[in-house]
Scaffold this active site. Structure first.
Site, PDB file in Angstrom:
ATOM      1  N   VAL A 271     -26.643   5.454 -27.222  1.00 30.08           N
ATOM      2  CA  VAL A 271     -26.601   4.658 -25.989  1.00 30.08           C
ATOM      3  C   VAL A 271     -25.230   4.772 -25.338  1.00 30.08           C
ATOM      4  O   VAL A 271     -25.098   4.864 -24.121  1.00 30.08           O
ATOM      5  CB  VAL A 271     -26.957   3.178 -26.278  1.00 30.08           C
ATOM      6  CG1 VAL A 271     -26.741   2.312 -25.044  1.00 30.08           C
ATOM      7  CG2 VAL A 271     -28.397   3.060 -26.756  1.00 30.08           C
ATOM      8  N   ALA A 272     -24.173   4.769 -26.173  1.00 30.26           N
ATOM      9  CA  ALA A 272     -22.814   4.845 -25.645  1.00 30.26           C
ATOM     10  C   ALA A 272     -22.528   6.204 -25.019  1.00 30.26           C
ATOM     11  O   ALA A 272     -21.840   6.306 -24.006  1.00 30.26           O
ATOM     12  CB  ALA A 272     -21.812   4.590 -26.765  1.00 30.26           C
TER      13      ALA A 272
ATOM     14  N   ILE B 286     -24.619   8.398 -23.637  1.00 31.66           N
ATOM     15  CA  ILE B 286     -25.397   8.782 -22.451  1.00 31.66           C
ATOM     16  C   ILE B 286     -25.045   7.886 -21.268  1.00 31.66           C
ATOM     17  O   ILE B 286     -25.150   6.668 -21.354  1.00 31.66           O
ATOM     18  CB  ILE B 286     -26.913   8.676 -22.734  1.00 31.66           C
ATOM     19  CG1 ILE B 286     -27.290   9.601 -23.885  1.00 31.66           C
ATOM     20  CG2 ILE B 286     -27.721   9.011 -21.495  1.00 31.66           C
ATOM     21  CD1 ILE B 286     -28.679   9.392 -24.396  1.00 31.66           C
TER      22      ILE B 286
ATOM     23  N   GLU C 197     -26.330   6.192 -18.787  1.00 28.57           N
ATOM     24  CA  GLU C 197     -27.662   5.817 -18.292  1.00 28.57           C
ATOM     25  C   GLU C 197     -27.682   5.542 -16.790  1.00 28.57           C
ATOM     26  O   GLU C 197     -28.692   5.746 -16.124  1.00 28.57           O
ATOM     27  CB  GLU C 197     -28.180   4.555 -19.020  1.00 28.57           C
ATOM     28  CG  GLU C 197     -28.516   4.747 -20.478  1.00 28.57           C
ATOM     29  CD  GLU C 197     -27.304   4.531 -21.377  1.00 28.57           C
ATOM     30  OE1 GLU C 197     -27.484   4.598 -22.592  1.00 28.57           O
ATOM     31  OE2 GLU C 197     -26.187   4.302 -20.858  1.00 28.57           O
TER      32      GLU C 197
ATOM     33  N   ASP D  13     -31.473  32.028  12.608  1.00 25.77           N
ATOM     34  CA  ASP D  13     -32.226  32.574  13.727  1.00 25.77           C
ATOM     35  C   ASP D  13     -31.291  32.586  14.938  1.00 25.77           C
ATOM     36  O   ASP D  13     -30.284  31.874  14.950  1.00 25.77           O
ATOM     37  CB  ASP D  13     -33.440  31.677  13.996  1.00 25.77           C
ATOM     38  CG  ASP D  13     -34.418  32.316  14.969  1.00 25.77           C
ATOM     39  OD1 ASP D  13     -34.286  33.524  15.222  1.00 25.77           O
ATOM     40  OD2 ASP D  13     -35.290  31.598  15.472  1.00 25.77           O
TER      41      ASP D  13
ATOM     42  N   ASP E  19     -38.249  28.142  12.534  1.00 25.93           N
ATOM     43  CA  ASP E  19     -39.002  27.156  13.306  1.00 25.93           C
ATOM     44  C   ASP E  19     -40.507  27.405  13.317  1.00 25.93           C
ATOM     45  O   ASP E  19     -41.286  26.500  13.530  1.00 25.93           O
ATOM     46  CB  ASP E  19     -38.480  27.086  14.754  1.00 25.93           C
ATOM     47  CG  ASP E  19     -38.479  28.452  15.442  1.00 25.93           C
ATOM     48  OD1 ASP E  19     -39.016  29.412  14.852  1.00 25.93           O
ATOM     49  OD2 ASP E  19     -37.949  28.552  16.557  1.00 25.93           O
TER      50      ASP E  19
ATOM     51  N   ASP F 108     -41.969  31.436   9.413  1.00 25.25           N
ATOM     52  CA  ASP F 108     -40.705  31.221   8.692  1.00 25.25           C
ATOM     53  C   ASP F 108     -40.890  30.405   7.411  1.00 25.25           C
ATOM     54  O   ASP F 108     -39.981  30.349   6.574  1.00 25.25           O
ATOM     55  CB  ASP F 108     -39.699  30.477   9.588  1.00 25.25           C
ATOM     56  CG  ASP F 108     -39.282  31.306  10.790  1.00 25.25           C
ATOM     57  OD1 ASP F 108     -39.108  32.516  10.621  1.00 25.25           O
ATOM     58  OD2 ASP F 108     -39.152  30.741  11.887  1.00 25.25           O
TER      59      ASP F 108
ATOM     60  N   GLU G 292     -16.455   4.918 -25.058  1.00 24.84           N
ATOM     61  CA  GLU G 292     -17.401   4.089 -25.830  1.00 24.84           C
ATOM     62  C   GLU G 292     -17.736   4.753 -27.168  1.00 24.84           C
ATOM     63  O   GLU G 292     -17.818   4.085 -28.204  1.00 24.84           O
ATOM     64  CB  GLU G 292     -18.671   3.855 -25.003  1.00 24.84           C
ATOM     65  CG  GLU G 292     -18.437   2.948 -23.790  1.00 24.84           C
ATOM     66  CD  GLU G 292     -19.588   2.994 -22.807  1.00 24.84           C
ATOM     67  OE1 GLU G 292     -20.695   3.379 -23.203  1.00 24.84           O
ATOM     68  OE2 GLU G 292     -19.371   2.640 -21.631  1.00 24.84           O
TER      69      GLU G 292
ATOM     70  N   THR H 115     -22.058  -2.575 -14.882  1.00 23.59           N
ATOM     71  CA  THR H 115     -20.630  -2.712 -14.622  1.00 23.59           C
ATOM     72  C   THR H 115     -20.033  -1.417 -14.056  1.00 23.59           C
ATOM     73  O   THR H 115     -19.234  -1.451 -13.123  1.00 23.59           O
ATOM     74  CB  THR H 115     -19.881  -3.106 -15.910  1.00 23.59           C
ATOM     75  OG1 THR H 115     -20.640  -4.099 -16.591  1.00 23.59           O
ATOM     76  CG2 THR H 115     -18.516  -3.660 -15.599  1.00 23.59           C
ATOM     77  N   ASP H 116     -20.426  -0.241 -14.616  1.00 25.12           N
ATOM     78  CA  ASP H 116     -19.895   1.036 -14.124  1.00 25.12           C
ATOM     79  C   ASP H 116     -20.509   1.462 -12.803  1.00 25.12           C
ATOM     80  O   ASP H 116     -19.948   2.282 -12.084  1.00 25.12           O
ATOM     81  CB  ASP H 116     -20.154   2.156 -15.155  1.00 25.12           C
ATOM     82  CG  ASP H 116     -19.168   2.085 -16.317  1.00 25.12           C
ATOM     83  OD1 ASP H 116     -18.290   1.213 -16.267  1.00 25.12           O
ATOM     84  OD2 ASP H 116     -19.299   2.890 -17.247  1.00 25.12           O
TER      85      ASP H 116
END
Length: 1057
Positions: A334-335, A337, A339, A381, A729, A733, A798, A826-827
């Site tokens: 957990v520390a 990665i 997340e 183009d 366009d 294409d 961590e 927090t981060d």
């Protein structure tokens, strides 16, 4: 195609012949014989059924995309996601096991696994939603297909047959406004002329004329197949009878459908995603090694034995201790990665799309923002992107006072706005007879119109005719008339005035043989005249006279004709499209013409009579027009060159015009040799060393390019490691847009198919916007790199903290749910705020980063290892300080009454039960009082709550200070102070606020296993956290010194060489 596209084995000889049969290069009789049909009768019903068995239905294939479950499973292919999934399962099992063993199955024990599962679910939902959008381009392609057709079968005309029932050999009648239902050979025209809008398929800017005459060459491009009409295009003028030659997936639009599908199958991950995947794999190995080390260091606590007679005996295994260290392994995962990283990346990219939208770049796929930053080649183009796609009159030539003089007028303006620019040296209010006649012909012999759309002026009809109407408005009215006095609210007031002066009563439509168009008009005096415009050479051939400045008409002699042709040659070499003007007052049988009931009307029904009607003309002048380059494009090309981005122009236009425009806008120098720089699409495809040609520096030009040429160019560039942005366009294409790293569609001129296949849409169709978006993409990537490094460095800290805890044998200082809170909440705000870092002023002066550039180089990794080690020491150190010291750095910590222990006791807390006379005093934390009378050893479990709170608070504080370090990779905080990004200061306040929330709200404090801190304890937290800024400042200084020394050595080496 439906069934026929699959059952290759069932197709007969007819299909094998017709699939490659060049109907455009064969006579009508040969085509009817090939398909076994006559135009008057059509196919028999039984023959239709046989052919449907061979060819299937006339519809595009329905590609079955991956199922929803396949898409969900694909989201778990990511290494980081798999680590998290394992951590969540293990955490859930341990929470359940602890509840079963301890008797209390509290919901707080499941917070951690539930939060991880929630992260994974949200990640999967977002991923599936993005994947689901991939096939939208194919759906948009189906929408432009025709639904019904007027077909002749068994000698009868079926007015509303479903288009999907058509088979090769069917006879179809097309009328104005019809969508073409299949690829067809024109057998004969019902009307005098036939015009088809096929720009979405070929890139041509105007509707094209079609004929029933065969083409000389079998090997010709789509534009050259003048006797063919293609599925999905629209008839804008006239009617005809056609023979179906290709249906379903064998049509041109079917081929595009296949190409889009193939391109969507080969879509690659963005450079950033590749980097994060690589990082995930490295992280997996690191986590595995650290977990193994933790277990090896602590194996003595849960697995012991005694030596008897030299052999290990009496093995003892503590399952409780084993699961405890297993929990530490989960905490490590957990520390390690980050997340919160996916959420922060998505937020940053979403904010980036908003910034780009303000610059007229509408991003459809979030990862494209990041990919833009490493674009190395722009394939653009010409029409509408580098140019305005608004034809403008540039030069007007009128006859002089004598036959040997020509007057020239320069015309300003690049848009359809009549007030954009003026005519230089113009005799305002004193237009002579010659100029009046030019104005009358340009205004009346014209089918275009101009309308206002918001702040823009848009044209309907032929662009050249629209430009002529704008020219008439700039010319004004003859003397004695003032356009401002006209009461009309019309944009084209002068044109309206001329149309009232000369009322149109008949039109001789344009055709490719005589290359002119004319109208018969009735003046207010009642006399008829013929007004003609067209190709200058053709008009001169059919002219016998010229009109001079004063309106007098004289014979057109060879010297006058030579003078006009010389002026025409000069204008043509400057890539101006020239149109001549002529008129005729002596109309013989049409002198009294007044409509369809007139005896001469029958002559107008046969276009072959038009050339004789348009003879003995009086030539009056000519005009030079062009689609001018956008004013800001030259600067944008220079910016690309400075930024190390190559520009390749790929256009359907002719080579000479494209080369002149490219020289003017700076893709090529004014005197640059274009022998190896400019190619026609077909020439390029036949070259043996195409890849070598594409590797040369500077700009390149490909003219008369078809869709397959664009795809091949993109494919070769990508194989060579280039990151390609491609503009387009039309429907044609779409495959190249899908294949490019960044597909850029036009918002104004683009088709829905092109927009759906693209990654980004230009709201203003402007090349300058692409360059601005690339600059924004580079800035966003730099900011993303800053917060990715910030989050990863926090995670290293961590991991170091947990590893040191396990290595020293002290009680666990940070639990997984706290780490999750830090990583996710927090981060998050500081990391997101780093996305608002101001852009580097020289960001477009640097070469593009390579797509395989690493996010973190060796020096940056070393720096963050040092920072991470300090984070570990600080969080573990503050934990030890609380247990072992009554004061630290003059800060009194004894106010809560907690008992001090030695470091030896703390590191051997597992043997507490064997300590004699060990007692612990009660202590307070906020409103709670902790008592350990019954079991003093609980002091190292339930009693560690204050020490844990200190560790968590130090971690949060360090990460806030570390976010200030991330403002610049190498720059000191003295040169780039925190207030350059006020959002970061706000985010730090938010993060501290959230931390106070979980500290001082009792319920949340219980969930996270923490307690409130006193003022002195906060002083300790700040004292331990602040040095992280000083450490990184020292490391940045070393980095700056090393890079300047390296740069100096490189420059000296360069001088020596």
């Amino acid at each position: 195609m439906g069934k026929g596209g699959q059952d290759q084995g069932q197709k007969g000889g007819l299909e094998r012949r017709t699939s490659a049969f060049p109907a455009w290069a064969r006579s009508i009789q040969e085509c009817e014989a090939e398909f076994g049909v006559s135009a008057s009768e059509g196919l028999r019903s039984d023959e239709v059924l046989k052919r449907r068995e061979i060819y299937g239905w006339n519809e595009l294939e329905k590609h079955s995309g991956p199922s929803i479950w396949q898409l969900v499973l694909e989201q778990f292919n990511d290494t980081l996601v798999r680590i998290l999934l394992v951590a969540a399962v293990v955490s859930f099992v341990l929470a359940w096991y602890d509840g079963e063993e301890g008797g209390e199955l509290e919901i707080t024990a499941f917070v951690e696994p539930l939060v991880i599962f929630l992260i994974l679910i949200i990640n999967a939902i977002v991923g599936v939603w993005q994947e689901n959008n991939a096939e939208k381009a194919l759906e948009a392609l189906k929408e432009i297909q025709s639904e019904h057709a007027m077909v002749r079968r068994d000698g009868d005309l079926i007015p509303n047959l479903l288009a999907k029932e058509l088979v090769p050999g069917d006879i179809v009648e097309l009328r104005v406004g019809d969508k073409v239902p299949a690829d067809m050979r024109i057998l004969y025209l019902i009307s005098s002329t036939l015009r088809v809008e096929q720009g979405s398929l070929t890139g041509e800017s105007a509707a094209v004329n079609k004929t029933s005459r065969r083409v000389d060459s079998e090997d010709t491009d789509i534009q050259g197949k003048e006797c063919m009409v293609f599925a999905g295009t629209t008839v804008v003028n006239g009617s005809c009878v056609c023979l179906v030659t290709q249906t379903g997936m064998n049509t041109e639009i079917g081929k595009i459908h296949s190409q889009i599908h193939e391109a969507s199958q080969s879509e690659e991950d963005t450079p950033l995603k590749k980097k994060l995947n690589e990082f995930g794999e490295v992280l997996t190995a690191i986590i595995g090694v650290i977990c193994l080390l933790v277990w090896l260091i602590n194996v003595k606590y849960f697995f012991t034995w005694e030596y008897v007679d030299g052999w290990p005996r009496n093995f003892k295994f503590s399952f409780e201790k084993c699961t405890y260290y297993f929990e530490i392994a989960v905490a490590l995962a957990v520390a390690a990665i980050p997340e919160g990283l996916p959420a922060v990346i998505t937020t940053c990219l979403a904010l980036g799309t908003r910034k780009m939208a303000q610059k007229n770049a509408l991003v459809r796929k979030l990862p494209s923002v990041e990919t833009l930053g490493c674009t190395t080649v722009i394939c653009s183009d010409k029409t509408g992107t580098l140019t305005t796609n608004q034809m403008s009159a540039i030069k007007l030539l009128a006859m002089g006072r004598w036959t040997d003089t020509i007057r020239s007028f320069k015309v300003d303006g690049t848009t359809y706005d009549p007030h954009d620019g003026k005519i230089h040296d113009w005799p305002t209010g004193n237009m002579d007879a010659n100029l009046q006649m030019i104005a009358k012909i340009a205004a009346v012999c014209n089918d275009a119109s101009i309308a206002r759309s918001g702040h823009h002026f848009v044209a309907s009809g032929m662009p050249t005719e629209a430009a002529l109407k704008v020219l008439v408005e700039k010319m004004g009215l003859p003397g004695g008339f003032d356009s401002s006095s006209l009461e009309s609210t019309e944009i084209l007031k002068c044109c309206q005035w001329w149309n009232e002066v000369a009322q149109r009563i008949a039109t001789l439509e344009f055709d490719r043989i005589r290359k002119s168009m004319s109208v018969i008009v009735k003046s207010k005096s009642g006399s008829n005249s013929l007004l003609v415009k067209g190709a200058v050479e053709n008009l001169l051939e059919r002219s016998s006279y010229i009109q001079l400045l004063d309106g007098s008409v004289v014979l057109l002699d060879e010297s006058s004709k030579g003078l006009i042709l010389k002026a025409l040659h000069e204008m043509s070499t400057n890539t101006l499209r020239c149109l001549g003007f002529a008129y005729k007052d002596d109309l013989s049988e049409f002198a009294t013409y007044d409509g369809e009931d007139h005896p001469a009307h029958k002559l107008l029904l046969d276009p072959s009579n038009y050339s004789s009607i348009e003879s003995d003309l009086i030539f009056v002048g000519l005009v030079g027009l062009r689609d001018p380059p956008r004013d800001e494009v030259h600067k944008a090309i220079e910016d690309c060159r400075a930024a190390g981005i190559r520009v390749m122009v790929i256009t359907g236009d002719n080579k000479e015009t494209a080369e002149a425009i490219c020289r003017e806008i700076g893709v090529f120098g004014s005197d640059e040799d274009l022998t190896l720089k400019s190619y026609i699409g077909k020439e390029f495809m036949s070259l043996p060393d195409k890849k070598v040609l594409l590797q040369q520096s500077g700009g390149l030009l490909f003219s008369r390019a078809e869709p397959k040429h664009k795809q091949e160019i993109v494919r070769l560039l990508k194989e060579d490691g280039e990151v390609v942005a491609m503009t387009g366009d039309g429907v044609n294409d779409a495959p190249a847009l899908k294949m490019a790293d960044i597909g850029i569609a036009m918002g104004i001129a683009g088709t829905e198919v092109a927009k759906e296949a693209s990654d980004m849409v230009l709201a203003d169709d402007n090349f300058r916007t692409i360059v601005a978006a690339i600059g924004e993409g580079r800035s966003i990537y730099n900011n993303m790199k800053a917060f990715i490094r910030y989050m990863i460095s926090s995670n290293i800290g961590e991991v170091a903290s947990i590893f040191l805890t396990a290595a020293l044998g002290i009680p666990e200082g940070l639990i997984p749910v706290q780490l999750l809170w830090v990583n996710l909440v927090t981060d998050g705000p500081p990391a997101t705020a780093l996305g608002f870092n101001p852009p580097d002023k020289v960001i477009m002066k640097k070469p593009p980063r390579r797509s395989d550039d690493s996010l973190i180089n060796a020096w940056i990794l070393f720096r963050y290892m040092v920072i991470g080690l300090y984070v570990g020491l600080a969080t573990v150190g503050v934990f030890i300080i609380w247990y072992t010291h009554g004061s630290f750095m003059g800060i009194d910590l004894s106010g809560d009454g907690h008992t001090l222990v030695t470091y030896s006791q703390l590191s051997n807390w597992g043997q507490c039960s064997s300590w004699e006379g060990f007692k612990v005093n009660p202590f307070t934390a906020g409103a709670r009082r902790f008592v350990f009378d019954t079991d003093p050893c609980e002091y190292f479990q339930a009693g560690k709550v204050k020490a844990m709170t200190l560790s968590l608070s130090v971690l949060v504080a360090i990460e806030m200070f570390n976010s200030l370090n991330a403002l610049s990779e190498d720059g000191s905080l003295l040169s780039m102070p925190p207030w350059v990004n006020p959002w970061l200061l706000l985010a730090m306040s938010v993060s501290f606020g959230l931390h106070f929330l979980i500290l001082y709200v009792p319920f949340l404090a219980q969930v996270f296993g923490i307690v409130p801190l006193s003022f002195n304890e906060w002083l300790l937290v700040l004292a331990v956290a602040f040095p992280v800024i000083l450490i990184d400042e020292v490391l940045k200084f070393v980095g700056r010194c090393a890079s300047s020394v390296g740069a100096k050595r490189r420059s000296e080496k360069h001088k020596y060489e």
